[in-house]
Design a protein around this motif. Structure first.
Motif, short mmCIF file in Angstrom:
data_model
loop_
_atom_site.label_atom_id
_atom_site.label_comp_id
_atom_site.label_asym_id
_atom_site.label_seq_id
_atom_site.Cartn_x
_atom_site.Cartn_y
_atom_site.Cartn_z
N GLY A 388 4.75 -9.26 -5.99
CA GLY A 388 4.51 -8.04 -6.76
C GLY A 388 3.21 -8.02 -7.54
O GLY A 388 3.00 -7.13 -8.36
N LYS A 389 2.34 -8.95 -7.26
CA LYS A 389 1.09 -9.05 -8.03
C LYS A 389 0.18 -7.82 -7.81
O LYS A 389 -0.26 -7.20 -8.78
CB LYS A 389 0.32 -10.33 -7.63
CG LYS A 389 1.14 -11.60 -7.82
CD LYS A 389 0.33 -12.85 -7.48
CE LYS A 389 -0.07 -12.96 -6.03
NZ LYS A 389 1.06 -13.12 -5.10
N SER A 390 -0.05 -7.50 -6.55
CA SER A 390 -0.93 -6.34 -6.27
C SER A 390 -0.30 -5.06 -6.78
O SER A 390 -1.01 -4.12 -7.15
CB SER A 390 -1.19 -6.22 -4.77
OG SER A 390 -1.81 -7.38 -4.30
N THR A 391 1.01 -5.02 -6.80
CA THR A 391 1.69 -3.82 -7.28
C THR A 391 1.34 -3.56 -8.75
O THR A 391 1.15 -2.42 -9.16
CB THR A 391 3.21 -3.97 -7.10
OG1 THR A 391 3.47 -4.31 -5.73
CG2 THR A 391 3.94 -2.71 -7.45
N ILE A 392 1.23 -4.63 -9.53
CA ILE A 392 0.86 -4.46 -10.95
C ILE A 392 -0.51 -3.80 -11.04
O ILE A 392 -0.72 -2.85 -11.82
CB ILE A 392 0.85 -5.83 -11.67
CG1 ILE A 392 2.30 -6.32 -11.81
CG2 ILE A 392 0.18 -5.71 -13.04
CD1 ILE A 392 2.45 -7.62 -12.58
N PRO A 430 -10.09 -4.60 -4.89
CA PRO A 430 -8.82 -4.70 -4.17
C PRO A 430 -8.75 -5.95 -3.30
O PRO A 430 -9.78 -6.55 -2.99
CB PRO A 430 -8.80 -3.44 -3.31
CG PRO A 430 -10.19 -2.98 -3.23
CD PRO A 430 -10.92 -3.50 -4.41
N GLN A 431 -7.52 -6.27 -2.93
CA GLN A 431 -7.31 -7.49 -2.15
C GLN A 431 -7.95 -7.38 -0.76
O GLN A 431 -8.58 -8.31 -0.30
CB GLN A 431 -5.79 -7.72 -2.00
CG GLN A 431 -5.43 -9.06 -1.45
CD GLN A 431 -3.93 -9.33 -1.63
OE1 GLN A 431 -3.15 -8.43 -1.92
NE2 GLN A 431 -3.54 -10.57 -1.47
N ASP A 432 -7.76 -6.22 -0.12
CA ASP A 432 -8.44 -6.05 1.17
C ASP A 432 -9.74 -5.31 0.94
O ASP A 432 -9.77 -4.12 0.65
CB ASP A 432 -7.56 -5.31 2.19
CG ASP A 432 -6.85 -4.12 1.57
OD1 ASP A 432 -6.86 -4.02 0.32
OD2 ASP A 432 -6.31 -3.28 2.31
N1 LIG Z 1 2.52 0.48 -0.05
C1 LIG Z 1 3.67 -0.19 0.04
N2 LIG Z 1 4.73 0.45 0.55
C2 LIG Z 1 5.90 -0.20 0.65
N3 LIG Z 1 6.13 -1.46 0.28
C3 LIG Z 1 5.09 -2.15 -0.22
C4 LIG Z 1 3.81 -1.55 -0.36
N4 LIG Z 1 2.97 -2.46 -0.88
C5 LIG Z 1 3.69 -3.57 -1.07
N5 LIG Z 1 4.97 -3.41 -0.69
C6 LIG Z 1 6.05 -4.39 -0.79
O1 LIG Z 1 6.18 -4.75 -2.15
C7 LIG Z 1 6.34 -6.14 -2.30
C8 LIG Z 1 5.28 -6.69 -3.25
O2 LIG Z 1 4.03 -6.54 -2.65
P1 LIG Z 1 2.68 -6.96 -3.36
O3 LIG Z 1 1.59 -6.46 -2.50
O4 LIG Z 1 2.70 -6.51 -4.76
O5 LIG Z 1 2.75 -8.54 -3.29
P2 LIG Z 1 1.66 -9.60 -3.75
O6 LIG Z 1 2.29 -10.42 -4.78
O7 LIG Z 1 0.40 -8.93 -4.07
O8 LIG Z 1 1.50 -10.46 -2.42
P3 LIG Z 1 0.20 -11.23 -1.87
O9 LIG Z 1 0.03 -12.46 -2.66
O10 LIG Z 1 0.58 -11.55 -0.46
O11 LIG Z 1 -0.91 -10.31 -1.97
C9 LIG Z 1 6.26 -6.72 -0.89
O12 LIG Z 1 7.57 -7.03 -0.49
C10 LIG Z 1 5.69 -5.64 -0.04
O13 LIG Z 1 6.26 -5.64 1.23
#
Ligand SMILES: Nc1ncnc2c1ncn2[C@@H]1O[C@H](COP(=O)(O)OP(=O)(O)OP(=O)(O)O)[C@@H](O)[C@H]1O
Ligand SMILES: [Mg+2]
Length: 591
Positions: A388-392, A430-432
């Motif tokens: 959930g890091k990128s989500t934050i 952004p990550q990508d």
């Molecule tokens: N746009 C989206 N639509 C639906 N689900 C998503 C979307 N983006 C992320 N997710 C889901 O939300 C969860 C958290 O994703 P997130 O990208 O926040 O992880 P992360 O911690 O950044 O991972 P990483 O270290 O791989 O980048 C994942 O299970 C992912 O599948």
């Protein structure tokens, strides 16, 4: 037609174009009817004089000498009418076709403006190709309705009314016989054009398939080649092309039938006119000239009868296209500004019991998250992948609205900050990484517009990419991406960091932005962040824990929950997940 009603606002905007267009079309059509009438008069004149000469004898001189000037008069009259027709044809195109181009421009601008406002959930849901085809092909199809279909529609009605009146004035009986084959003509044309439309649609779909296959293959050409899949794709492409060929030949066959059929029915009409006309002439009801006049009328009329089917199909296509356009235009952007707070951001961030679920996948990415970053502090977010890091980061940029809890920026709910202002105040990497196919200089100054070269170089030095850039032949003017050099992953990351930092933002968010650079370079960039970016709030998402000792606060995420938090030392002392991950990384780096 209800979807096309959405265009009425444009039609009323350009109502003068339409009204003038109708006037011009009517004049044009009126002139066109004068030509066959002149031919009739000329022929009747010639027939009469020939008869006269038979009885009187041509002692007075040859026919040309006697009547040459009269015939010349008729000819000049006809050329005059043709010239006037030309002028009005030009004018009617200038009004109606020009109007369709103006509306096309307005509509495209409206769609583009709307696209810009839509949120990222919308962009996830819809394919880029679909977005593009709606703003290009669909708009063009709608234009065909506003331009050609409207113009020919008006033209058709005007012609029909004027010609039918002229015909019935001469002879209702002959008119009746002349018109008999025409309904059959339009019915058969309607059916044939339906077949043609179906077949063209199938061709369009096949073509779209071919294009999308090629597009996929070309964008993924490196993967295709490295997996030695070129031959398979070639066979696949061959097969699809073969299908395309078959469908095109199919259409060509129907088209080949179409025109002979048309000409047959028109010929039938002409034949009837001459036959019945002859009978009526012998009865003395009409003149020889009337037959010639009618033959031209028949030719005039066949055109509208054949084009009804075509116009109907243009309108149908426009209707389908406008429906697709309306679908997007009616999509409301999820992010609405409640209030427009334009005060400068200082950078305090508070998450209070924030939970968030992605609507499309149903994945609960964040579960009751709370943390606080004071103005100028540095927060690190670590955790396993998909925690959930990128989500934050996304929520801080208000890419999505949260479901529960609240996010405060400078102690004000995030929704109350003007969206553009909030985003301008955040330097986000952004990550990508995405760079535009443009010069390195323009990529770096993307968020700020014009910027002096020395400022750009300065920032590039800070993020340790300057030396790489001056190694390229065109230096800062080097074009990157599809049209230019390919950059390494680390170079791209550093350029996008430069792009975020040159904005001089109050808040910096780096999402795994140093993953592709070596530890030495990472240290250099970290030093810069620490010294030069003092006073700026930074949130750094990373997988590399060894560099986190200088951070004020670190949170460790797992499946959307905070499982540990504290400073680097505190977390090591805790001897939990963080210490474990750090241990493993140390082991990886030393072996
Ligand atoms: N746009 C989206 N639509 C639906 N689900 C998503 C979307 N983006 C992320 N997710 C889901 O939300 C969860 C958290 O994703 P997130 O990208 O926040 O992880 P992360 O911690 O950044 O991972 P990483 O270290 O791989 O980048 C994942 O299970 C992912 O599948
Ligand atoms: Mg991520």
């Amino acid at each position: 037609m209800k979807h096309l009603f959405a265009l009425n606002k444009y039609l009323s905007k350009y109502k003068w174009h339409i009204l003038l267009g109708i006037v011009f079309v009517s004049i044009y059509r009126f002139c066109s009817i004068l030509i066959p009438q002149t031919i009739r008069d000329a022929l009747d004149f010639v027939f009469a004089k020939v008869e006269e000469n038979k009885t009187v004898g041509n002692a007075a001189g040859s026919f040309t000498e006697l009547y040459g000037s009269d015939i010349l008069y008729y000819s000049v009259k006809m050329i005059g009418f043709a010239l006037v027709m030309g002028v009005f044809m030009y004018l009617m195109r200038q009004t109606i076709i020009v109007m369709s181009r103006l509306i096309e421009y307005d509509l495209r601008k409206e769609i583009y403006g709307h696209y810009q406002k839509l949120d990222s959930a919308f962009y996830k849901r819809n394919k880029t190709g679909d977005l593009m085809s709606r703003i290009t092909e669909d708009v063009s199809k709608v234009r065909m309705y506003l331009g050609p279909a409207l113009l020919y529609g008006i033209n058709l009605i005007a012609l029909f009314v004027i010609v039918i009146i002229a015909m019935f004035k001469v002879s209702p009986t002959l008119s009746f016989y002349t018109l008999i084959p025409l309904p059959f003509l339009s019915i058969s044309i309607y059916y044939v054009s339906r077949i043609i439309n179906k077949k063209s649609e199938a061709i369009q779909i096949q073509l779209a398939k071919l294009t999308s296959i090629s597009q996929e293959v070309y964008s993924g050409i490196r993967v295709v080649k490295s997996y030695v899949k070129t031959n398979e794709f070639l066979t696949f492409f061959d097969n699809e092309s073969e299908t395309f060929k078959q469908k095109s030949l199919d259409l060509a066959r129907v088209n080949a039938l179409f025109f002979p059929l048309m000409i047959l029915l028109i010929g039938l009409s002409t034949l009837l006119t001459i036959y019945m006309g002859g009978i009526l002439v012998s009865r003395g009801e009409i003149t020889n000239g009337n037959i010639a006049e009618f033959i031209i009328y028949v030719n005039y009329l066949t055109w509208p009868f054949t084009s009804i089917g075509w116009i109907a199909s243009l309108i149908q296509q426009a209707e389908a296209s406008q429906k697709r356009i309306n679908e997007f235009l009616e999509t409301e952007p999820a992010m609405q500004n409640q209030e427009q707070l334009n005060i400068p951001l200082k950078g305090k961030i508070v998450f209070e019991n924030v939970s968030f679920t992605y609507k499309d996948s149903g994945i609960k990415a964040l579960d009751n998250i709370s943390f606080k970053v004071e103005e100028g502090q540095k927060l690190a977010i670590v955790g396993l992948t998909a925690s959930g890091k990128s989500t934050i980061a996304d929520l801080l940029l208000r890419t999505y609205n949260i479901d529960q809890g609240q996010i405060l920026v400078d102690d004000i709910p995030i929704e109350q900050h003007a969206l553009s202002h909030l985003r301008k105040s955040i330097g986000y990497v952004p990550q990508d990484v995405f760079l535009f196919s443009d010069t390195i200089q323009n990529n770096i100054s993307f968020g700020v517009g014009e910027m002096s070269s020395s400022d750009i170089e300065q920032i590039a030095k800070h993020v340790a990419v300057h030396d790489d850039i001056i190694g390229f032949p065109e230096k800062y003017q080097t074009i990157v991406g599809e049209r230019g050099v390919s950059l390494s992953g680390g170079q791209k990351q550093r350029i996008s960091i430069a792009r975020a930092l040159i904005k001089d933002p109050a808040i910096v968010i780096l999402d795994d932005s140093l993953s592709a650079v070596d530890t030495k370079t990472e240290q250099k960039i970290n030093n810069y962040l620490e010294n030069e970016l003092k006073g700026r709030t930074s949130i750094v998402i990373t997988h590399r824990l060894s560099s986190l000792h200088s951070y004020d606060h670190i949170i460790v995420l797992d499946e959307g929950k905070i499982i540990e938090e504290g400073s680097h030392q505190q977390l090591i002392a805790l001897n939990g997940q963080y210490a474990d991950m750090l241990d493993k990384q140390k082991y990886e780096y030393t072996t």
